[in-house]
Each structure stands twice: as C-alpha cells, then as structure tokens.
Design a protein around this motif. Structure first.
Motif, short mmCIF file in Angstrom:
data_model
loop_
_atom_site.label_atom_id
_atom_site.label_comp_id
_atom_site.label_asym_id
_atom_site.label_seq_id
_atom_site.Cartn_x
_atom_site.Cartn_y
_atom_site.Cartn_z
N LEU A 1 22.12 59.85 29.54
CA LEU A 1 21.76 58.73 28.67
C LEU A 1 20.54 59.12 27.85
CD1 LEU A 1 22.06 55.78 27.76
CD2 LEU A 1 20.59 55.14 29.71
N VAL A 2 20.74 59.30 26.54
CA VAL A 2 19.63 59.64 25.64
C VAL A 2 18.94 58.34 25.24
CG1 VAL A 2 19.00 60.66 23.44
CG2 VAL A 2 20.76 61.73 24.85
N ARG A 3 17.67 58.20 25.61
CA ARG A 3 16.98 56.92 25.48
C ARG A 3 16.22 56.76 24.18
NH1 ARG A 3 15.59 54.32 30.16
NH2 ARG A 3 14.93 52.70 28.69
N ALA A 4 15.75 57.84 23.57
CA ALA A 4 14.90 57.74 22.38
C ALA A 4 14.91 59.09 21.67
CB ALA A 4 13.48 57.34 22.77
N LEU A 5 14.31 59.11 20.48
CA LEU A 5 14.25 60.32 19.66
C LEU A 5 12.81 60.55 19.23
CD1 LEU A 5 15.48 62.61 17.87
CD2 LEU A 5 15.79 60.86 16.10
N GLY A 6 12.33 61.78 19.42
CA GLY A 6 11.04 62.20 18.90
C GLY A 6 11.24 63.24 17.81
N VAL A 7 10.49 63.12 16.72
CA VAL A 7 10.68 63.99 15.56
C VAL A 7 9.37 64.66 15.20
CG1 VAL A 7 11.44 64.12 13.16
CG2 VAL A 7 12.46 62.42 14.69
N GLY A 8 9.41 65.98 15.05
CA GLY A 8 8.33 66.73 14.44
C GLY A 8 8.82 67.20 13.09
N SER A 9 8.13 66.84 12.03
CA SER A 9 8.62 67.11 10.67
C SER A 9 7.58 67.79 9.81
CB SER A 9 9.05 65.80 10.00
OG SER A 9 9.30 65.99 8.62
N ALA A 10 8.05 68.63 8.92
CA ALA A 10 7.20 69.18 7.88
C ALA A 10 6.68 68.04 7.01
CB ALA A 10 7.99 70.17 7.03
N GLY A 11 5.48 68.23 6.46
CA GLY A 11 4.89 67.22 5.59
C GLY A 11 3.81 66.42 6.29
N VAL A 12 3.06 65.68 5.51
CA VAL A 12 2.07 64.76 6.06
C VAL A 12 2.79 63.47 6.42
CG1 VAL A 12 -0.02 63.41 5.58
CG2 VAL A 12 0.20 65.75 4.70
N VAL A 13 2.72 63.10 7.70
CA VAL A 13 3.50 61.97 8.21
C VAL A 13 2.56 60.87 8.67
CG1 VAL A 13 5.17 61.22 9.94
CG2 VAL A 13 5.37 63.50 8.93
N ASP A 14 2.80 59.65 8.22
CA ASP A 14 2.06 58.49 8.69
C ASP A 14 2.60 58.12 10.08
OD1 ASP A 14 1.11 55.88 9.26
OD2 ASP A 14 0.93 55.43 7.12
N ARG A 15 1.79 58.34 11.11
CA ARG A 15 2.27 58.08 12.47
C ARG A 15 2.47 56.60 12.74
NH1 ARG A 15 -0.23 60.70 17.55
NH2 ARG A 15 1.47 59.46 18.38
N THR A 16 1.85 55.75 11.95
CA THR A 16 2.02 54.31 12.16
C THR A 16 3.37 53.84 11.66
OG1 THR A 16 -0.36 53.97 11.91
CG2 THR A 16 1.05 52.04 11.66
N THR A 17 3.79 54.34 10.49
CA THR A 17 5.03 53.88 9.88
C THR A 17 6.18 54.87 10.01
OG1 THR A 17 4.50 54.84 7.71
CG2 THR A 17 3.68 52.61 8.18
N GLY A 18 5.87 56.15 10.32
CA GLY A 18 6.92 57.16 10.36
C GLY A 18 7.41 57.58 8.99
N ARG A 19 6.60 57.35 7.97
CA ARG A 19 6.97 57.70 6.60
C ARG A 19 6.26 58.98 6.18
NH1 ARG A 19 9.24 54.81 2.46
NH2 ARG A 19 9.23 52.94 3.78
N VAL A 20 6.96 59.83 5.41
CA VAL A 20 6.36 61.06 4.89
C VAL A 20 5.47 60.70 3.70
CG1 VAL A 20 6.77 63.34 3.92
CG2 VAL A 20 8.35 62.42 5.63
N LEU A 21 4.19 61.02 3.80
CA LEU A 21 3.26 60.69 2.73
C LEU A 21 3.23 61.73 1.63
CD1 LEU A 21 0.28 59.42 4.94
CD2 LEU A 21 2.04 58.06 3.79
N ALA B 1 -7.88 59.52 9.39
CA ALA B 1 -7.82 58.21 8.75
C ALA B 1 -6.65 58.09 7.78
CB ALA B 1 -9.13 57.93 8.01
N HIS B 2 -6.24 59.21 7.19
CA HIS B 2 -5.15 59.21 6.23
C HIS B 2 -3.95 60.01 6.72
CE1 HIS B 2 -8.98 58.64 4.03
NE2 HIS B 2 -8.30 57.69 3.42
N SER B 3 -3.88 60.24 8.04
CA SER B 3 -2.80 61.01 8.68
C SER B 3 -2.72 62.44 8.18
CB SER B 3 -1.44 60.31 8.46
OG SER B 3 -1.40 59.04 9.06
N ALA B 4 -3.82 62.95 7.62
CA ALA B 4 -3.80 64.27 6.99
C ALA B 4 -4.67 65.29 7.71
CB ALA B 4 -4.25 64.17 5.53
N ALA B 5 -5.18 64.95 8.90
CA ALA B 5 -6.02 65.90 9.63
C ALA B 5 -5.23 67.15 9.98
CB ALA B 5 -6.56 65.25 10.90
N GLY B 6 -5.91 68.28 9.96
CA GLY B 6 -5.27 69.52 10.39
C GLY B 6 -5.00 70.53 9.30
#
Length: 316
Positions: free
Chosen positions: A72-92, A166-171
C-alpha cells in the motif's frame, strides 16, 4: 457450519519517491526504515514542457504501484530541480533545461494525477535530507551538504529539517563570489561565481582556455589527468581548491557537525578530494578546521530517501 475465514494479512506500507532532474527522472518505492524496495528510471522530456515531465513522472509511479500490488503506497515525496516553495509545492524558478518548469504546481498536479498526498522539495535539499537521515551524516544534529556536478548547490540541515530560507532559495552555494573564478561569466548571468570555475562544465571550459584544446565534458578532463596531462591535473586541483575554499567559508558561518560532499565532480578522485580538504582547513577558523568533510555515501539513492522521508511525515 461454514469454517470461519482467516483474517487477511495487512498490506505492507510504503511511500513513493520521485527524483526529477533535467536529464532523467527516477521513481522508487521506499519502506519506512529507508529501504528502496523498487525503482524505475526514464529520460526527462525537459524540452517538451511541464505537462510531459509530470506525465512521465506519474507513469513511473503508476508502474511501480502496479508491480507492487501487495504494498500500500501511502504518499509521494518529490525532489525536483528548480527553486521550490515548500509551503505550496510550486516551482518558483528553474533553468531552461526544463522548459516551462517555473510556475508549475508540482504538489497539486501530481496529487491529481496519482491521488496521493504529495510533498515537494528541491532536489539538493532532498539529497541532503537523505544523507542526514539515512546516510553518512545520520545522527548529526547539523549537516552542510554541497553538491558539485553540472552546477554547485548546497543545503543546511538542522535537527533533520532543511533550512529553505525566507524565499525558499537557500543553498545557492555556486553563486557566491570565488577568487578562483576571476570575472568568468556564470550561468545565472553574474560573473566571478564559484559555479563558473568549479562545476563540471566550468572545469572543462578551463581546460580548453589553458590549452586551446576543447574537450567534450569533464570526463575527458578526468581521463587526461589520469593519463598524466599536466594541464588537466592542474584543472582538477583548481576545482577541488575552489570548492574547498567556499566550503571552508561556509563552515565558518554555519559551524556544522559535518560536511557532506556529493555530485558527479567528486568522481575526479583523490587529488580533487585532497585539494578540497586542504582548502577547507586553510579557510576554516581555529577549532573548526577539524569538522569532518565526508563523501556522500548514498549516491543516487540519497534524493529518493530524502524525499521519501518527507512523504512519511504525512502518513499518520
């Protein structure tokens, strides 16, 4: 009297993980303890647009679910290229390697395609979480992870959590000034940044500048260095020194328990590693020069395990 049926055994539980990169996308089924049970990979159709990339990613997950019928696969975790807003899951923002990737609602669209709870994080942050939670830095309270490949990225993990900024761009460690880069143009549009001299394409370009002999990629430089080419050997040392100098500065700022280095450029071998470690010691403050600098142990599994660990947090 009819014989009572035996209770059915509970299905094994797992989460799915995706590592979406510019050239390939990998999906995996991951157990709670961090074991990759199954995986499948396909080329990323980056030039075909976001919908094509997401359809490919969702198809990979569906293929794994189909051949893991007892799980039973319960959830999905995604690591994606790009700057990602962890709050919304949107690529900034993202490079043009993935056409139309900026603005993509990864969380929402993958949820609609797969019907699973979805967590999304930048791929370098996912790699860092993998190493901090399951890899060579497991047990460390604070971990600085630096990835040196086609670009240079970083992530700082504190208490098992990524500091996204603060802007999901650290690193963006590759876009700090480096004295070794001079005024070389950087992929971000700036000049004199670490990535311009330390990433794979930057090192290949440096060899061509020094010799007048263009090479296809970093693998060619590595082969020449191993064959005794003096210019190639010098370029390898330069790359390690540039990264080490930057890492030493970051150690002074962050004071981590450990530094983990990953990415394709680390395959240049011991001369590159020695140059890096020597530079870290030169730059680090007294008392910080003994911070361990470790090689990533999980390789391509690290971002999958990191993304999966976030997915498990959504499972009650």
């Amino acid at each position: 009297m009819a014989e009572a049926s035996k209770p059915r055994a509970a299905a094994a539980e797992a989460v799915a993980a995706l590592d979406i990169g510019g050239t390939k996308t990998t999906a995996a089924v991951v157990a709670r303890q961090g074991e990759v049970v199954d995986r499948v990979t396909a080329a990323t159709p980056g030039r075909a647009g976001a919908s094509a990339v997401l359809d490919t990613a969702a198809d990979l997950v569906d293929r794994l679910r189909a051949r893991s019928a007892g799980t039973l696969v319960r959830a999905l975790g995604v690591g994606s290229a790009g700057v990602v807003d962890r709050t919304t899951g949107r690529v900034l923002s993202a490079t043009d390697v993935l056409t139309g990737w900026a603005g993509t609602d990864l969380r929402g669209r993958l949820h609609r395609l797969l019907g699973l709870p979805v967590t999304v994080v930048n791929d370098v942050h996912a790699h860092a979480l993998g190493e901090a939670r399951h890899g060579v830095a497991a047990g460390c309270e604070t971990v600085l992870f630096v990835a040196v490949g086609t670009g240079v990225g970083a992530s700082f993990v504190v208490g098992g959590k990524v500091l996204a900024g603060a802007h999901s761009a650290a690193g963006h460690a590759g876009h700090q000034p480096s004295r070794y880069a001079g005024s070389l143009p950087c992929t971000c549009g700036g000049r004199g940044h670490l990535e311009a001299i330390a990433a794979g394409p930057g090192l290949a370009a440096e060899y061509a500048r020094r010799t007048g002999r263009p090479v296809d990629d970093l693998r060619a430089v590595a082969a020449l260095a191993q064959g005794g080419d003096a210019a190639a050997g010098a370029v390898v040392l330069l790359g390690g020194t540039a990264v080490g100098s930057a890492v030493g500065g970051l150690v002074n700022v962050l004071d981590p328990d450990a530094v983990v280095i990953g990415g394709g450029v680390t395959g240049l071998g011991e001369p590159w590693w020695q140059a890096l470690r020597d530079a870290v010691k030169r730059e680090a403050l007294p008392g910080l020069d003994a911070v361990p600098v470790l090689a990533s142990a999980l390789g391509a599994d690290a971002p999958l395990l990191g993304a999966a660990s976030l997915a498990w947090e959504t499972v009650s």
